[in-house]
Design an enzyme around this catalytic site. Structure first.
Site, PDB file in Angstrom:
ATOM      1  N   SER A 159     -12.553   0.658   6.856  1.00  0.00           N
ATOM      2  CA  SER A 159     -11.581   0.127   7.388  1.00  0.00           C
ATOM      3  C   SER A 159     -11.211   0.456   8.769  1.00  0.00           C
ATOM      4  CB  SER A 159     -10.106   0.293   6.673  1.00  0.00           C
ATOM      5  OG  SER A 159     -10.282  -0.167   5.178  1.00  0.00           O
ATOM      6  N   LYS A 214       3.467   6.456   7.963  1.00  0.00           N
ATOM      7  CA  LYS A 214       2.097   6.149   8.619  1.00  0.00           C
ATOM      8  C   LYS A 214       2.306   4.750   9.419  1.00  0.00           C
ATOM      9  CE  LYS A 214      -2.774   5.961   7.621  1.00  0.00           C
ATOM     10  NZ  LYS A 214      -3.673   5.781   6.620  1.00  0.00           N
ATOM     11  N   HIS A 262     -14.682  -2.034  -0.606  1.00  0.00           N
ATOM     12  CA  HIS A 262     -13.792  -1.780  -1.630  1.00  0.00           C
ATOM     13  C   HIS A 262     -14.140  -2.989  -2.557  1.00  0.00           C
ATOM     14  CE1 HIS A 262     -11.024  -0.311   2.089  1.00  0.00           C
ATOM     15  NE2 HIS A 262     -11.326   0.542   1.206  1.00  0.00           N
ATOM     16  N   ARG A 283     -19.316   7.194  -0.334  1.00  0.00           N
ATOM     17  CA  ARG A 283     -20.322   6.710   0.414  1.00  0.00           C
ATOM     18  C   ARG A 283     -21.142   7.791   0.831  1.00  0.00           C
ATOM     19  NH1 ARG A 283     -15.707   4.427   4.262  1.00  0.00           N
ATOM     20  NH2 ARG A 283     -15.118   6.288   3.789  1.00  0.00           N
TER      21      ARG A 283
HETATM   22  O1  PNS Z   1      -7.866   4.924   1.243  1.00  0.00           O
HETATM   23  P1  PNS Z   1      -7.396   6.463   1.415  1.00  0.00           P
HETATM   24  O2  PNS Z   1      -6.525   6.535   2.658  1.00  0.00           O
HETATM   25  O3  PNS Z   1      -8.706   7.445   1.467  1.00  0.00           O
HETATM   26  O4  PNS Z   1      -6.511   6.709   0.050  1.00  0.00           O
HETATM   27  C1  PNS Z   1      -5.663   8.025   0.110  1.00  0.00           C
HETATM   28  C2  PNS Z   1      -4.736   7.797  -0.988  1.00  0.00           C
HETATM   29  C3  PNS Z   1      -4.075   6.741  -1.108  1.00  0.00           C
HETATM   30  C4  PNS Z   1      -5.875   7.832  -2.387  1.00  0.00           C
HETATM   31  C5  PNS Z   1      -4.169   9.265  -0.935  1.00  0.00           C
HETATM   32  O5  PNS Z   1      -3.498   9.463   0.247  1.00  0.00           O
HETATM   33  C6  PNS Z   1      -3.024   9.299  -2.138  1.00  0.00           C
HETATM   34  O6  PNS Z   1      -3.437   9.408  -3.452  1.00  0.00           O
HETATM   35  N1  PNS Z   1      -1.772   9.244  -1.746  1.00  0.00           N
HETATM   36  C7  PNS Z   1      -0.373   9.255  -2.603  1.00  0.00           C
HETATM   37  C8  PNS Z   1       0.070  10.727  -2.309  1.00  0.00           C
HETATM   38  C9  PNS Z   1      -0.342  11.826  -3.438  1.00  0.00           C
HETATM   39  O7  PNS Z   1      -0.174  11.452  -4.810  1.00  0.00           O
HETATM   40  N2  PNS Z   1      -0.821  13.102  -2.968  1.00  0.00           N
HETATM   41  C10 PNS Z   1      -1.140  13.959  -3.661  1.00  0.00           C
HETATM   42  C11 PNS Z   1      -2.517  13.853  -4.275  1.00  0.00           C
HETATM   43  S1  PNS Z   1      -4.120  14.402  -3.181  1.00  0.00           S
END
Ligand code: PNS
Length: 167
Positions: free
Chosen positions: A131, A42, A18, A93
């Site tokens: 992570s 979660k 990150h 990645r």
């Molecule tokens: O690090 P991650 O867990 O891959 O990140 C995922 C994240 C936080 C980017 C994604 O879950 C997110 O944007 N969540 C917010 C809810 C949202 O906007 N959902 C609709 C778009 S797909």
């Protein structure tokens, strides 16, 4: 260089992968908001959103106002719009990331077409860092030094003792 980019994620916890993406983003964007998803449903997270934000702030203290750490809930595109950001940054990645990222990008584009998603290819030394994997390794007593910012390593080890006392 006045463009604001939002770099969203779980960051449970922030890894050097990150950090690499944030540093690459700073070459292109004026300010990067590292946005930690605050998802009360979660509960498998090791760190609270506030703890994750605090670790990110410590990690980028030297960058001053160019890197902001914050927690968000609700739709990412709404959060980005509220912050005046029209760019979302995500790290890539391996090919395995693509499907998930593609779906999210298309959904976000459907929700708010004016917000562009930009992908940064992580440095090759971070291709295998996630992570999830560092939590697994530290739970099993493995060495995670070099995979995480120095300030995060002792916290992860402490948290692993809490979640898996055998570590
Ligand atoms: O690090 P991650 O867990 O891959 O990140 C995922 C994240 C936080 C980017 C994604 O879950 C997110 O944007 N969540 C917010 C809810 C949202 O906007 N959902 C609709 C778009 S797909």
């Amino acid at each position: 260089m006045s463009t604001i980019a939002v770099y969203p994620g779980s960051f449970d916890p922030i890894t050097n992968g990150h950090v690499d993406i944030v540093r690459r983003s700073l070459k292109v964007f004026g300010r990067v908001i590292v946005a930690v998803l605050s998802n009360p449903n979660k509960d498998s997270s090791w760190f609270t959103p506030d703890e994750r934000v605090a670790m990110i702030r410590e990690t980028f203290r030297a960058e001053g106002e160019r890197v902001v750490a914050d927690a968000f809930s609700g739709l990412l595109v709404d959060y980005a719009a509220a912050k005046g950001a029209n760019v979302i940054v995500r790290g890539l990645r391996a090919v395995a990331d693509f499907e998930y990222e593609f779906q999210m990008t298309m959904m976000n584009r459907h929700l708010k077409p004016q917000v562009e998603t930009v992908f940064m290819m992580t440095g090759e030394s971070h291709f295998y860092t996630s992570s999830r994997l560092v939590k697994e390794v530290v739970s099993l007593g493995g060495n995670v030094a070099g995979l995480l910012p120095d300030n995060v390593v002792p916290r992860l080890i402490e948290r692993a003792r809490r979640f898996s006392p055998g570590a």
